[in-house]
Design an enzyme around this catalytic site. Structure first.
Site, PDB file in Angstrom:
ATOM      1  CB  SER A 263      -0.888   0.012   1.242  1.00 36.44           C
ATOM      2  OG  SER A 263      -0.070   0.186   2.392  1.00 36.44           O
ATOM      3  CE  LYS A 264      -1.133   7.893  -0.645  1.00 35.13           C
ATOM      4  NZ  LYS A 264      -2.210   8.800  -1.057  1.00 35.13           N
ATOM      5  NE  ARG A 265      -2.661   3.406   5.619  1.00 38.04           N
ATOM      6  CZ  ARG A 265      -3.301   2.229   5.652  1.00 38.04           C
ATOM      7  NH1 ARG A 265      -2.883   1.247   6.409  1.00 38.04           N
ATOM      8  NH2 ARG A 265      -4.376   2.062   4.906  1.00 38.04           N
ATOM      9  CB  ALA A 268       4.209   6.851   3.869  1.00 39.63           C
TER      10      ALA A 268
END
Ligand code: GLU
Length: 506
Positions: A263-265, A268
């Site tokens: 995921s994008k998370r 990050a």
């Protein structure tokens, strides 16, 4: 293969293009090229509420960067266009009407409040989220429960309505997924999906089937999150086109991150990109860095992406685009999730930088240097510098600490690294080195090193202890390729003047 191969990537332009999306593009592209077919980009923008300005152009740019440009797309077009579903709006309603006429779909007039009430009234422990399906449709306000007259009147009065598919009860719907084999669904578990919305726009399900048919798509390859939609698509193919020319399907496995679906998370949290190129959300202004900006070469990017879920059955890891086209096969795509490993992705990039010709790296490095304000760059020197440092660079951005000092003398020096061991004797050594180097006629690394060693020994100094100060004089810090090679490329004047300048500060 007797049918012409025509495959498509059909994104909804709603944001950044993540690894899973680009891998779908790549596998479609490789398959099309391998079979001399067509790769089509179709923009699925029927959900106006999810429209994001700039997202479509962003997708074009990503495909361009990765070298995966489509043969047919909104730009430059093609004979099956338009390739933007919003521009095909008029075309879908006749298919929806035909389904209603044939008894496979119906008009539904339920208000949002009525739908909300249904979800509330029929909620039970066994069924916590009731759906508009065969068990409930007869309790709702639609052309199945209203008389023909009433329905007619509501339609004539322009009352807001949608068209829903009438899912049959207990019908087994099967297809053969090229990767997963036989897959079956019980139609009773699928709700009566909306096909045409109140604004006249088709939903994904209707549009995807109609367009795959009209655009003569031979194979549909997409992510496994679309597998649950297949029963609806099979029925639409059956009702509308008698299954004639239904494409073959394959659903790609998930790309997994450190904790389940990537995921994008994750990006990050762990500091790696998950998008092809940087994406700035126009609403929040938040930018997520992409592989391109991180310093990946497109060749490396598609190489590691190809291997996220596929291999050719050998141990080979480095594949050029041409080799991928030759060796790729959908049958060899794994059905289990593929784990993304950022360190491994960087390894691929390092290998590709090493494999790249100096000349092909030049434009990119030149633009990175100019971003740092270094614009006056001698082309021949740039070529030599790239040749010298490229094997030490994992990401394109690594070229900066490895090479910017060739074009710009250091303004500051890591004096702390030298201070504690600095003395008059060393200062004298460097003064003598300037004289010796000024007299050198053969300005080559081995000669410079030899001279450096003998001068050190003559001054009863250890050459090893002088190399660090020498490096810091030339580049400003403890980095860069072998120091005598740096001196060779800098040339006599620049080398001696950098020693002189540093001596004043040390
Ligand atoms: N529009 C869908 C998406 O956003 C396409 C799914 C498909 O390929 O059928 O991914």
């Amino acid at each position: 293969m007797n049918k012409r191969v025509r495959v498509r990537f059909a994104p909804s332009p709603t944001g950044g293009l993540h690894l899973g999306g680009v891998r779908t593009v790549l596998y479609n592209y490789l398959f099309a090229k391998k079979h001399d077919g067509d790769f089509i980009l179709r923009i699925e923008d029927t959900d106006q509420s999810r429209f994001v300005p700039g997202a479509e152009e962003y997708i074009f740019n990503c495909l361009k960067w990765a070298g995966l440009e489509p043969d047919e797309s909104p730009v430059p077009g093609g004979i099956y266009g338009p390739y933007r579903q919003s521009e095909r709006k008029e075309l879908y309603s006749k298919y929806a009407d035909q389904l209603v006429m044939d008894g496979h779909a119906y008009y539904a007039f339920d208000t949002p409040e009525a739908l909300e009430k249904m979800r509330y009234d029929y909620k039970t422990e066994q069924n916590p989220s009731p759906q508009y399906d065969h068990s409930l449709r007869m309790k709702m306000r639609n052309s199945l429960t209203l008389s023909a007259d009433e329905t007619h009147q509501l339609l004539a009065a322009g009352i807001k309505h949608v068209i829903r598919i009438k899912m049959p009860e207990h019908e087994t719907l099967s297809f053969t997924d090229i990767i997963r084999g036989e897959v079956s669904f019980d139609s009773s578990f699928v709700d009566d999906k909306v096909l045409l919305k109140a604004d006249g726009m088709p939903t994904y399900h209707l549009a995807v089937v109609v367009d795959d048919y009209l655009m003569k798509i031979s194979h549909v390859f997409r992510g496994e999150e679309w597998l649950p939609s297949v029963p609806v698509h099979i029925l639409l193919w059956k009702y509308l086109f008698g299954l004639e020319n239904m494409p073959l399907w394959a659903h790609f496995p998930l790309i997994l991150g450190p904790n389940g679906k990537l995921s994008k998370r994750d990006g990050a949290k762990y500091g790696f990109p998950v998008f092809a190129m940087s994406w700035t959300d126009p609403k929040t202004g938040e930018t997520v860095e992409g592989f391109k900006e991180k310093g990946f070469l497109p060749e490396a990017f598609i190489n590691f992406l190809a291997l996220l879920g596929w291999n050719d059955g050998t141990e080979q890891e480095i594949f050029s685009r041409q080799e991928l086209i030759e060796k790729f096969s959908i049958e060899r795509v794994h059905s289990a999730g593929a784990k993304f490993d950022y360190e491994k992705a960087k390894w691929f990039n390092h290998e590709w930088i090493k494999l790249s010709e100096v000349s092909s790296l030049k434009p990119e490095i030149r633009s990175l240097l100019s971003e740092k304000g270094i614009t006056d760059i001698d082309d021949a020197l740039l070529g030599k510098v790239i040749g010298l440092v490229k094997d030490r660079c994992t990401l394109l951005s690594d070229f900066m600490p490895q090479s910017s000092f060739f074009f710009k003398a250091p303004q500051t020096w890591d004096a702390d690294a030298v201070k504690s061991k600095w003395n008059e004797q060393k200062k004298e050594f460097f003064k003598q080195l300037i004289r010796n180097y000024s007299d050198t006629t053969a300005w080559q690394a081995p000669v410079l090193e030899e001279n450096f060693q003998t001068t050190a020994v003559a001054n009863q100094l250890k050459p090893g202890e002088l190399q660090l100060p020498f490096r810091i004089m030339l580049v400003g810090g403890k980095f860069g390729p072998p120091v005598f090679q740096i001196a060779e490329l800098l040339g006599k004047n620049e080398t001696t003047s950098r020693i002189k300048n540093a001596l004043e500060v040390f």
